[in-house]
Design a protein around this motif. Structure first.
Motif, short mmCIF file in Angstrom:
data_model
loop_
_atom_site.label_atom_id
_atom_site.label_comp_id
_atom_site.label_asym_id
_atom_site.label_seq_id
_atom_site.Cartn_x
_atom_site.Cartn_y
_atom_site.Cartn_z
N LEU A 1 1.92 20.79 -3.87
CA LEU A 1 2.70 21.92 -4.40
C LEU A 1 4.16 21.81 -3.98
O LEU A 1 4.58 20.83 -3.37
N ASN A 2 4.93 22.86 -4.29
CA ASN A 2 6.35 22.91 -3.97
C ASN A 2 6.52 22.97 -2.45
O ASN A 2 6.09 23.94 -1.82
N ARG B 1 8.81 23.61 -0.44
CA ARG B 1 9.66 24.60 0.20
C ARG B 1 8.86 25.75 0.81
O ARG B 1 9.34 26.50 1.64
N PHE B 2 7.65 25.96 0.31
CA PHE B 2 6.90 27.11 0.79
C PHE B 2 6.35 26.91 2.18
O PHE B 2 6.77 27.55 3.11
N VAL C 1 -5.92 27.75 1.39
CA VAL C 1 -4.68 27.46 0.65
C VAL C 1 -4.31 28.67 -0.21
O VAL C 1 -3.15 29.11 -0.23
N ASP C 2 -5.29 29.25 -0.91
CA ASP C 2 -4.98 30.44 -1.71
C ASP C 2 -4.53 31.59 -0.83
O ASP C 2 -3.60 32.32 -1.16
N LEU D 1 -0.94 31.06 0.45
CA LEU D 1 0.05 31.14 -0.63
C LEU D 1 0.17 32.57 -1.16
O LEU D 1 1.27 33.05 -1.42
N ASP D 2 -0.97 33.25 -1.29
CA ASP D 2 -0.89 34.64 -1.77
C ASP D 2 -0.16 35.50 -0.74
O ASP D 2 0.71 36.30 -1.09
N THR E 1 3.62 34.60 -0.79
CA THR E 1 4.38 35.02 -1.99
C THR E 1 4.46 36.55 -2.06
O THR E 1 5.49 37.08 -2.46
N LEU F 1 7.21 37.37 0.26
CA LEU F 1 8.53 37.04 -0.31
C LEU F 1 8.93 38.00 -1.42
O LEU F 1 10.10 38.35 -1.57
N ARG F 2 7.94 38.47 -2.18
CA ARG F 2 8.25 39.48 -3.21
C ARG F 2 8.87 40.71 -2.55
O ARG F 2 9.79 41.33 -3.06
N GLN G 1 10.53 40.74 0.29
CA GLN G 1 11.88 40.42 0.78
C GLN G 1 12.89 40.50 -0.37
O GLN G 1 14.02 40.95 -0.19
N VAL G 2 12.46 40.07 -1.55
CA VAL G 2 13.34 40.14 -2.72
C VAL G 2 13.67 41.61 -3.01
O VAL G 2 14.82 41.98 -3.21
N ASP H 1 16.03 35.54 3.80
CA ASP H 1 15.11 36.46 4.47
C ASP H 1 15.78 36.96 5.77
O ASP H 1 16.16 36.17 6.62
#
Ligand SMILES: C[S@@+](CC[C@H](N)C(=O)[O-])C[C@H]1O[C@@H](n2cnc3c(N)ncnc32)[C@H](O)[C@@H]1O
Lengths: 82, 309
Positions: free
Chosen positions: B22-23, B25-26, B61-62, B65-66, B69, B72-73, B75-76, B297
């Protein structure tokens, strides 16, 4: 929605978030090529896309996107029939 | 590609292998840095956390990642609004603590895995092992409020077991029945059930423990979840014997699905704790920016051991 429309909308979102010229984006553009594309910016991008196209991505999908092309493909799949 | 010994660290090899597709950066970028800086100490911890998370139905892994993310949502959102998403404890209770889709879906597992997948959390965990665990030496009875996944309780019980200390019983209180189930399952994998007593309870109400009955206390990532942190700290203080250590972890400028109280500064958090009857023994402040300088962040976290007066 056809691919061209998706590309147009995505480019606008990209340009807006990263303050870049739309014409520099290609399918292969990845985080390495764009200043400030960190994980928070990545999720900011995703939330804007989700809002624009009224779709939702899972954590695994979000972490799987590496390039602009990956995003276009995913939006295309999720908006089939919309 | 990250190379680790598959025989020695089988769970970590599979987990990292899957994340690497995967990406990066995570999570992968952070795992690489921790591997470089801490080598086997790090990967041994990752392997342990993956073992502890193995009773969950969701893949690690799920979960990571969940959890990441969703965080991070938030933090946005915080960047856009400069305020936390939630103000009401009851709303958070309904949407998070009492919601199996969240708690069992990704929250407990994900938060447990962040201890080995986010640099900031790994450093906090090392602080706990270096500064708080030794302070629990020879103590018989302690209390953790908001134990969540139960990793801290696990570390304390493991220390007791490794050192062959006579009966050390730990009490845990958490508002969520899902935390209770998760932590019980996690601890039962390694310890006999008479060594830990976990209960559902709310730190916003009086605690049912006698005055000065506990010899150590933990409130990690919990006072930012309630409206009156001072009252909660006073209740904890009431249960602790004088000179007992209290471990506190509290973030600021860190929006989350279940944070309702933000602080203006780390100093404000320290003073608040001191005003409820403690002195500061040791502290470290960790920020996401210190590990990822380019990150937007703004999370900063106080990690400290206080001593009850
Ligand atoms: C972020 S988790 C912290 C877990 C663990 N202590 C750690 O540091 O990783 C917060 C935990 O506090 C619990 N909690 C929230 N409000 C609480 C309250 N009023 N009383 C007791 N527990 C509470 C939640 O159910 C959750 O398990």
């Amino acid at each position: 929605m056809n691919r061209n429309e998706i590309v147009f909308q995505l480019n606008t979102i990209f340009a807006d978030i990263f303050n870049i010229d739309k014409s520099t984006l290609t399918d292969k553009t990845s985080a390495k090529d764009v200043d400030g594309w960190d994980s928070v910016a990545h999720v900011m991008l995703i939330t804007s896309i989700e809002k624009k196209f009224a779709i939702r991505f899972t954590g695994r999908e979000i972490a799987g996107f590496k390039t602009v092309g990956d995003l276009i493909d995913a939006v295309e799949k999720k908006t089939i029939g919309k | 590609m990250i190379n680790i010994d598959q025989k020695q660290f089988p769970r970590s090899s599979v987990f990292i292998g899957e994340l690497e597709s995967l990406n990066d950066r995570f999570i992968v970028a952070q795992i690489k840095t921790m591997l470089n800086n801490f080598g086997d100490e790090y990967v041994t911890f990752l392997e342990k956390v993956l073992f502890l998370a193995n009773t969950s139905k969701v893949s690690p892994v799920d979960s990571i990642l969940d959890y990441t993310t969703v965080f991070l949502r938030e933090q946005v959102r915080f960047q856009q609004t400069d305020s936390y998403s939630h103000e009401s404890f009851d709303e958070v209770y309904d949407e998070v603590y009492n919601n199996p889709d969240v708690m069992e879906g990704f929250y407990l597992d994900g938060l447990l895995l962040t201890q080995a997948c986010w640099e900031i959390h790994y450093h906090i965990h090392r602080f706990f092992c270096n500064h708080f665990l030794p302070r629990c030496k020879g103590k018989a009875q302690g209390l953790e409020i908001g134990f969540g996944h139960g990793l801290y309780l696990y570390e304390i019980l493991q220390q007791c077991q490794n050192k062959g200390w006579a009966r050390c019983v730990i009490y845990g209180l958490d508002i969520s029945e899902y935390s209770l189930k998760y932590a019980t399952r996690l601890l039962k994998q390694s310890f006999s059930e008479d060594l830990f007593i976990l209960k559902i309870g709310d730190i916003q109400n009086e605690l049912n423990f006698p005055e000065q009955s506990m010899e150590f206390g933990l409130m990690a990532e919990v006072i930012e979840h309630i409206h009156s942190p001072d009252q909660a700290l006073l209740r904890m203080r009431h249960c602790l014997k004088s000179d007992s250590p209290l471990y506190v972890v509290t973030p600021m400028n860190s929006n989350a699905v279940d944070h309702i109280t933000n602080f203006q500064s780390i100093d404000e958090i320290e003073k608040l704790i001191i005003s409820t009857g403690f002195v500061l023994e040791t502290k470290e402040v960790f920020s996401v920016k210190q590990f990822q300088p380019e990150s937007k962040d703004r999370t900063e976290t106080l990690c400290a051991v206080f001593r009850a007066l």
